[in-house]
Write an enzyme that holds these catalytic residues in place. Sequence first.
Site, PDB file in Angstrom:
ATOM      1  N   PHE A   1       0.852  -1.186   0.000  1.00 19.04           N
ATOM      2  CA  PHE A   1       0.000   0.000   0.000  1.00 19.04           C
ATOM      3  C   PHE A   1       0.891   1.240   0.000  1.00 19.04           C
ATOM      4  O   PHE A   1       1.830   1.339   0.802  1.00 19.04           O
ATOM      5  CB  PHE A   1      -0.932   0.002   1.213  1.00 19.04           C
ATOM      6  CG  PHE A   1      -1.993   1.049   1.104  1.00 19.04           C
ATOM      7  CD1 PHE A   1      -3.063   0.875   0.239  1.00 19.04           C
ATOM      8  CD2 PHE A   1      -1.907   2.221   1.827  1.00 19.04           C
ATOM      9  CE1 PHE A   1      -4.040   1.854   0.104  1.00 19.04           C
ATOM     10  CE2 PHE A   1      -2.884   3.205   1.695  1.00 19.04           C
ATOM     11  CZ  PHE A   1      -3.945   3.021   0.840  1.00 19.04           C
TER      12      PHE A   1
ATOM     13  N   ASP B   1       2.536  -4.988   8.392  1.00 13.44           N
ATOM     14  CA  ASP B   1       1.317  -4.180   8.321  1.00 13.44           C
ATOM     15  C   ASP B   1       0.135  -5.140   8.199  1.00 13.44           C
ATOM     16  O   ASP B   1       0.070  -5.936   7.252  1.00 13.44           O
ATOM     17  CB  ASP B   1       1.409  -3.250   7.100  1.00 13.44           C
ATOM     18  CG  ASP B   1       0.153  -2.401   6.907  1.00 13.44           C
ATOM     19  OD1 ASP B   1      -0.924  -2.772   7.414  1.00 13.44           O
ATOM     20  OD2 ASP B   1       0.256  -1.368   6.216  1.00 13.44           O
TER      21      ASP B   1
ATOM     22  N   TYR C   1     -10.479   0.668  10.764  1.00 19.19           N
ATOM     23  CA  TYR C   1     -11.731   1.078  10.103  1.00 19.19           C
ATOM     24  C   TYR C   1     -12.113   0.163   8.946  1.00 19.19           C
ATOM     25  O   TYR C   1     -13.108   0.417   8.280  1.00 19.19           O
ATOM     26  CB  TYR C   1     -11.693   2.549   9.670  1.00 19.19           C
ATOM     27  CG  TYR C   1     -10.564   2.969   8.763  1.00 19.19           C
ATOM     28  CD1 TYR C   1     -10.552   2.644   7.410  1.00 19.19           C
ATOM     29  CD2 TYR C   1      -9.515   3.737   9.252  1.00 19.19           C
ATOM     30  CE1 TYR C   1      -9.521   3.063   6.586  1.00 19.19           C
ATOM     31  CE2 TYR C   1      -8.475   4.157   8.435  1.00 19.19           C
ATOM     32  CZ  TYR C   1      -8.483   3.821   7.106  1.00 19.19           C
ATOM     33  OH  TYR C   1      -7.458   4.228   6.295  1.00 19.19           O
ATOM     34  N   LYS C   2     -11.326  -0.882   8.746  1.00 23.23           N
ATOM     35  CA  LYS C   2     -11.678  -1.862   7.712  1.00 23.23           C
ATOM     36  C   LYS C   2     -12.407  -3.022   8.384  1.00 23.23           C
ATOM     37  O   LYS C   2     -13.561  -2.901   8.770  1.00 23.23           O
ATOM     38  CB  LYS C   2     -10.414  -2.316   6.984  1.00 23.23           C
ATOM     39  CG  LYS C   2      -9.662  -1.180   6.281  1.00 23.23           C
ATOM     40  CD  LYS C   2      -8.396  -1.695   5.618  1.00 23.23           C
ATOM     41  CE  LYS C   2      -7.516  -0.571   5.100  1.00 23.23           C
ATOM     42  NZ  LYS C   2      -8.103   0.181   3.993  1.00 23.23           N
TER      43      LYS C   2
ATOM     44  N   ARG D   1     -12.292  -4.955  -6.821  1.00 22.93           N
ATOM     45  CA  ARG D   1     -11.979  -5.526  -5.503  1.00 22.93           C
ATOM     46  C   ARG D   1     -13.252  -5.736  -4.689  1.00 22.93           C
ATOM     47  O   ARG D   1     -14.081  -4.831  -4.573  1.00 22.93           O
ATOM     48  CB  ARG D   1     -11.023  -4.576  -4.775  1.00 22.93           C
ATOM     49  CG  ARG D   1     -10.402  -5.151  -3.547  1.00 22.93           C
ATOM     50  CD  ARG D   1      -9.340  -4.227  -3.010  1.00 22.93           C
ATOM     51  NE  ARG D   1      -9.924  -2.995  -2.466  1.00 22.93           N
ATOM     52  CZ  ARG D   1      -9.320  -2.224  -1.561  1.00 22.93           C
ATOM     53  NH1 ARG D   1      -8.110  -2.534  -1.120  1.00 22.93           N
ATOM     54  NH2 ARG D   1      -9.892  -1.136  -1.115  1.00 22.93           N
TER      55      ARG D   1
END
Lengths: 438, 438
Positions: B133, B202, B227-228, B397
């Site tokens: 990312f 990560d 928050y995912k 996705r």
Amino acid sequence: MSPTTHTLESCRALDAADALAPLKAQFSLPQGVIYLDGNSLGAQPRAAAARVAEVVQQEWGQDLITAWNKAGWIDLPQRLGDQFAPWIGAGTGQVAFTDTTSINLYKVLTAAARLAQAEHPGRTRVLSERSNFPTDLYIAQSVCQAHGLELVLLEPEDITAQLRDDVAILMLTHVNYRTGAMHDMAALTAQAHAQGIVCVWDLCHSAGAVPVDLLGANADYAVGCSYKYLNGGPGAPAFVWVHPRLTDRFWQPLSGWFGHAAPFEFTPDYRPAAGIQRYLCGTQPILSLSALQCGLDVFTASEALGGMAALRAKSLALTDLFIALVEQRCAGHGIGLATPREHARRGSQVCLTRAEGLGVDGQGSGAYAIVQALIARGVIGDFRKGDGTGRHLDILRFGFTPLYVGFADVWHAVEHLRDVLASGEWQQPEFNHVNAVT
Amino acid sequence: MSPTTHTLESCRALDAADALAPLKAQFSLPQGVIYLDGNSLGAQPRAAAARVAEVVQQEWGQDLITAWNKAGWIDLPQRLGDQFAPWIGAGTGQVAFTDTTSINLYKVLTAAARLAQAEHPGRTRVLSERSNFPTDLYIAQSVCQAHGLELVLLEPEDITAQLRDDVAILMLTHVNYRTGAMHDMAALTAQAHAQGIVCVWDLCHSAGAVPVDLLGANADYAVGCSYKYLNGGPGAPAFVWVHPRLTDRFWQPLSGWFGHAAPFEFTPDYRPAAGIQRYLCGTQPILSLSALQCGLDVFTASEALGGMAALRAKSLALTDLFIALVEQRCAGHGIGLATPREHARRGSQVCLTRAEGLGVDGQGSGAYAIVQALIARGVIGDFRKGDGTGRHLDILRFGFTPLYVGFADVWHAVEHLRDVLASGEWQQPEFNHVNAVT
């Protein structure tokens, strides 16, 4: 100091004549409490509950991922920055609410170090004030260590003499958290710039509390807190400002994707955005940012009632009154004044002192216990410990937020202080167990 | 790949037999939406609205400054960390929810650099994955620049061969955001440690989505997003973990007061707290942290239904089903699979590919438009742009959160995809204007 004899009636008359008094209705405050700690955690704007409920239920709950665009989460840090910018003398596009004061200070102090080392490579001294808020000093120690700089801590009266051409950075908090003393930002910045010194200002105790004119003072970098005088809510994101002549010269080391020129192109190389956006880093806490907007909206609403000029006039009237009443009605109990009497040097708080040896059985100052006894009576201020020397005494701290504190509140607060002192109530064991953390 | 022929009825039968199905009722989801973007922003736990209202109205509004102690705001980052620790194979006192993923990565990567330079002073290479990312790579560039290190970006299949004794740090994201491919954390960590390489993981796309065992893998440092898959709310604070054998060896550069051993003694010198507390910096956004707790509470509630083993089994069944249905029902439209079929290498998302040249008039891949057409039908996934080469194609996705996604949802999502492709609906101009930011 005014020789006027104040009475409850005269205080009530001041409230009746106060054009800002209607603003108090915009806040939710507990019954029976006189809240003089807005300099630590500002009160809750009534609009916050509905606004946060809307964000949770509609934006997060129903709009989900589309809310980043639809509800404008994506640029909320900058929109709030633009809304608040005039209150610190900043322009559009120059302010962002993001992260914490400590983290924003790390960003701007690193940028300042890069600037100083680019302009005057030989300089290693970073000046600050010994009684600056500790997190500022901790962050400065880290930045200094990383850049081969030396942090020099001074007493406030020694600062101007040290602004010489061997100094890289001057880092000061505009209004001191322990004393309420305010620096002359314009004069110090001009004097520092004359020696090629970069100026970093912390506005935690001045933003929203006193007039601030960053562009007028030609400051270089500034940060500040939103959960004190801005009433943004517990831990609400802090702000960061950089003078536009400097913004694009360097970028800060917390180079996260929200500071990238094109965050959603997902390119592997960091390319900083132009302007204040490069001082953003990661995804911001939207619930907390949304509540903060309600705090800023009260400031916007106050513009029709005179704005900062009116707020400052009332703040000085409140602190003048508090000082006068304490001196008239609480004499003989070892209470001193840490806050300057001179208006130009005073923030929006009054800090009283009490010397070591005045506590129960001659132990400590008793200041902590006096504050606890006041809190038990519903008068909420706070305590700041001294360093055990005569130089920095124990502090009883009272913040006066003109948005929701009135003149009769000041009267009653001082009467409670007088009763607590005169009755010896503060000596009760329950008030002398030190276990508070804030 | 299973040769089973799935039907809507067979999917409904799977839902009826799903022991985790009752958990969906703990979330507020919009009517008519199939939400397959929980890997970008998790859904709203129903408890969040009441909890946040309580924080705003009672704790902030009524308790004011006393809420730091009374409501336990002061140690909320660590309490939430302790609550969630078992889900990533961490122990009590090892995890804190604070700041953002980018900022936490800056902290641990700096600590890792200090560790690597103390143990193996000559090493300068920091390895990562080219399609990591981007914010991870941006932060790594900053840390590398500050420490005289070189960031080396590899394709995933080239990593193991590069784990040699000239490498200082291996920094990887456990589950890739573009492909859903999962690294073998234990194997890579062991191989890296055998060469004296420090490992930073990560967990943004794996925490709460797949089994993670940080202590079991003997990892060094980890960060991740809340928050995912944790459903903590937009921009909720991220987490940071440090192996206890390393926590007290160094401190991180964002040395704010909340990481101090005694923050409320207000001493001018930084003295890091023991344990994970030294990875805290400034005052945290309490509203956002409080909502996060509601997301974590759903995980706690899932323990009675089988916990992570059950969640993982359902996640794999969902992604297996999605892959099988796409291949059975959407063939002939240029859709490929980026996500590994092998369970051990798959996260909780499925990433489909589409090659350049398949878009309208042979322009682009059409992937963006297909995702937009699905969103218009209430099937919410997202689009991630390729790099214009055959190596990294455009991605459609889809995240499958076993807490609230069911098997019939998968069936309907694929039927919509089939309709969008077969009808040419995605070619409509309204779906081909690229203006999305997330």
